[in-house]
Design an enzyme around this catalytic site. Structure first.
Site, PDB file in Angstrom:
ATOM      1  N   PRO A 100       0.787  -1.238   0.000  1.00 32.14           N
ATOM      2  CA  PRO A 100       0.000   0.000   0.000  1.00 32.14           C
ATOM      3  C   PRO A 100       0.817   1.286   0.000  1.00 32.14           C
ATOM      4  CG  PRO A 100      -0.208  -1.177   2.096  1.00 32.14           C
ATOM      5  CD  PRO A 100       0.473  -2.099   1.143  1.00 32.14           C
ATOM      6  N   ASN A 101       0.321   2.222  -0.757  1.00 30.88           N
ATOM      7  CA  ASN A 101       0.834   3.597  -0.852  1.00 30.88           C
ATOM      8  C   ASN A 101       2.134   3.733  -1.645  1.00 30.88           C
ATOM      9  OD1 ASN A 101      -1.302   4.777   0.776  1.00 30.88           O
ATOM     10  ND2 ASN A 101      -0.345   3.726   2.506  1.00 30.88           N
ATOM     11  N   ARG A 132       4.977  11.141  -2.209  1.00 31.89           N
ATOM     12  CA  ARG A 132       4.679  10.772  -0.826  1.00 31.89           C
ATOM     13  C   ARG A 132       5.891  11.024   0.064  1.00 31.89           C
ATOM     14  NH1 ARG A 132       4.715   4.534   1.270  1.00 31.89           N
ATOM     15  NH2 ARG A 132       3.934   4.961   3.356  1.00 31.89           N
ATOM     16  N   TYR A 192      11.025   9.087   1.438  1.00 25.89           N
ATOM     17  CA  TYR A 192      11.029   8.086   0.375  1.00 25.89           C
ATOM     18  C   TYR A 192      11.682   8.551  -0.932  1.00 25.89           C
ATOM     19  CZ  TYR A 192       7.826   5.685   3.516  1.00 25.89           C
ATOM     20  OH  TYR A 192       7.280   5.068   4.605  1.00 25.89           O
ATOM     21  N   ASN A 219       8.284  -5.533  -1.179  1.00 26.36           N
ATOM     22  CA  ASN A 219       8.138  -4.393  -0.268  1.00 26.36           C
ATOM     23  C   ASN A 219       6.674  -4.381   0.132  1.00 26.36           C
ATOM     24  OD1 ASN A 219       7.989  -2.060   1.180  1.00 26.36           O
ATOM     25  ND2 ASN A 219       9.051  -0.774  -0.319  1.00 26.36           N
ATOM     26  N   ALA A 231       3.309  -1.038   4.708  1.00 25.15           N
ATOM     27  CA  ALA A 231       2.777  -1.136   6.078  1.00 25.15           C
ATOM     28  C   ALA A 231       2.388  -2.564   6.460  1.00 25.15           C
ATOM     29  CB  ALA A 231       1.579  -0.202   6.233  1.00 25.15           C
ATOM     30  N   GLU A 237      13.043  -9.222   1.417  1.00 24.95           N
ATOM     31  CA  GLU A 237      12.213  -8.120   1.923  1.00 24.95           C
ATOM     32  C   GLU A 237      12.947  -6.801   1.679  1.00 24.95           C
ATOM     33  OE1 GLU A 237      11.026  -8.638   6.031  1.00 24.95           O
ATOM     34  OE2 GLU A 237      10.744  -6.470   6.274  1.00 24.95           O
ATOM     35  N   HIS A 295      12.897  -2.457   1.914  1.00 28.29           N
ATOM     36  CA  HIS A 295      12.330  -1.178   2.360  1.00 28.29           C
ATOM     37  C   HIS A 295      13.187  -0.043   1.829  1.00 28.29           C
ATOM     38  CE1 HIS A 295       9.539  -3.280   4.833  1.00 28.29           C
ATOM     39  NE2 HIS A 295      10.531  -4.002   5.315  1.00 28.29           N
ATOM     40  N   SER A 315      13.112   3.060   3.125  1.00 32.38           N
ATOM     41  CA  SER A 315      13.611   3.779   4.300  1.00 32.38           C
ATOM     42  C   SER A 315      14.243   2.786   5.280  1.00 32.38           C
ATOM     43  CB  SER A 315      12.462   4.520   4.977  1.00 32.38           C
ATOM     44  OG  SER A 315      11.494   3.597   5.463  1.00 32.38           O
ATOM     45  N   ARG A 346      13.184   4.472  12.430  1.00 33.21           N
ATOM     46  CA  ARG A 346      11.941   5.249  12.420  1.00 33.21           C
ATOM     47  C   ARG A 346      11.077   4.879  13.635  1.00 33.21           C
ATOM     48  NH1 ARG A 346       9.272   4.880   6.727  1.00 33.21           N
ATOM     49  NH2 ARG A 346       8.040   6.589   7.637  1.00 33.21           N
ATOM     50  N   ARG A 405       7.546   0.354  13.318  1.00 29.15           N
ATOM     51  CA  ARG A 405       8.149  -0.118  12.069  1.00 29.15           C
ATOM     52  C   ARG A 405       9.350  -1.035  12.308  1.00 29.15           C
ATOM     53  NH1 ARG A 405       5.634   3.289   8.272  1.00 29.15           N
ATOM     54  NH2 ARG A 405       5.210   5.325   9.199  1.00 29.15           N
TER      55      ARG A 405
HETATM   56  C1  DQA Z   1       8.329   1.018   3.707  1.00 30.01           C
HETATM   57  C2  DQA Z   1       8.416   1.174   5.233  1.00 30.01           C
HETATM   58  C3  DQA Z   1       7.074   0.883   5.878  1.00 30.01           C
HETATM   59  O1  DQA Z   1       7.167   1.029   7.291  1.00 30.01           O
HETATM   60  C4  DQA Z   1       6.024   1.843   5.364  1.00 30.01           C
HETATM   61  O2  DQA Z   1       4.767   1.526   5.913  1.00 30.01           O
HETATM   62  C5  DQA Z   1       5.969   1.929   3.886  1.00 30.01           C
HETATM   63  C6  DQA Z   1       7.208   1.861   3.109  1.00 30.01           C
HETATM   64  C7  DQA Z   1       9.635   1.426   2.988  1.00 30.01           C
HETATM   65  O3  DQA Z   1       9.796   1.042   1.839  1.00 30.01           O
HETATM   66  O4  DQA Z   1      10.462   2.140   3.568  1.00 30.01           O
HETATM   67  O5  DQA Z   1       4.916   2.136   3.304  1.00 30.01           O
HETATM   68  O6  DQA Z   1       8.088  -0.365   3.414  1.00 30.01           O
END
Ligand code: DQA
Length: 148
Positions: free
Chosen positions: A12-13, A20, A25, A76, A79, A100, A102, A104, A109, A113
């Site tokens: 998501p997102n 964003r 990011y 990725n 959330a 996996e 990410h 960030s 953080r 997370r």
């Molecule tokens: C994320 C880190 C997650 O905590 C966050 O919810 C994201 C992006 C990252 O790529 O840094 O949506 O997966």
């Protein structure tokens, strides 16, 4: 002979990348990442499929359908990383090597997370390198598949 196809799954997102929270990011868009990865994969004789969904069940379906079709998954889960037992169980079920990712550094953080429910069922985690997290994961996947 290993399957020279890699599935890049995004939660998501992540479709909003570029606009964003760019201070976290970066300004590279989702389409840019796809283009960079696709070129790099193809140059090395691999195919990639890039999928993004805001819906947990769609990601679970994609993972289930990956069996027999993809040699590697780069995930990725955004959330969902922090609480989706369904995605974790799907990864565990299909037994496709998974990295996996990410963008960030999740460990630097908010505390919520710091925990990944997915981490125990993947090969490893790459976090904190911006879009280079994706590129590093792709390079590892290609190297592993070439050596299979
Ligand atoms: C994320 C880190 C997650 O905590 C966050 O919810 C994201 C992006 C990252 O790529 O840094 O949506 O997966």
């Amino acid at each position: 002979m290993s399957l020279k196809k890699i599935l890049v799954l995004n939660g998501p997102n992540l479709n909003l990348l570029g606009t964003r929270e760019p201070e976290i990011y970066g300004s590279t868009t989702f389409e840019d990442i796809y283009a960079i990865l696709k070129t790099r994969a193809e140059e090395n004789g691999f195919e990639i499929e890039f999928v993004q969904s805001n819906i947990e069940g769609v990601l679970v379906n994609e993972i289930q359908n990956a069996r027999g079709n993809f040699g590697f998954i780069l995930l990725n889960a955004a959330a969902f990383t922090h609480y989706s037992i369904a995605i974790r169980d799907a990864i565990s079920a299909v037994e496709i090597p998974t990295i996996e990712i990410h963008i960030s550094n999740v460990h630097a953080r908010e505390e919520f997370r710091h925990h990944s429910v997915i981490a125990p069922v993947v090969m490893g985690q790459i976090a904190g390198f911006g879009i280079d997290s994706y590129i590093a994961a792709l390079d590892i996947a290609m190297r592993r598949l070439d050596n299979d």
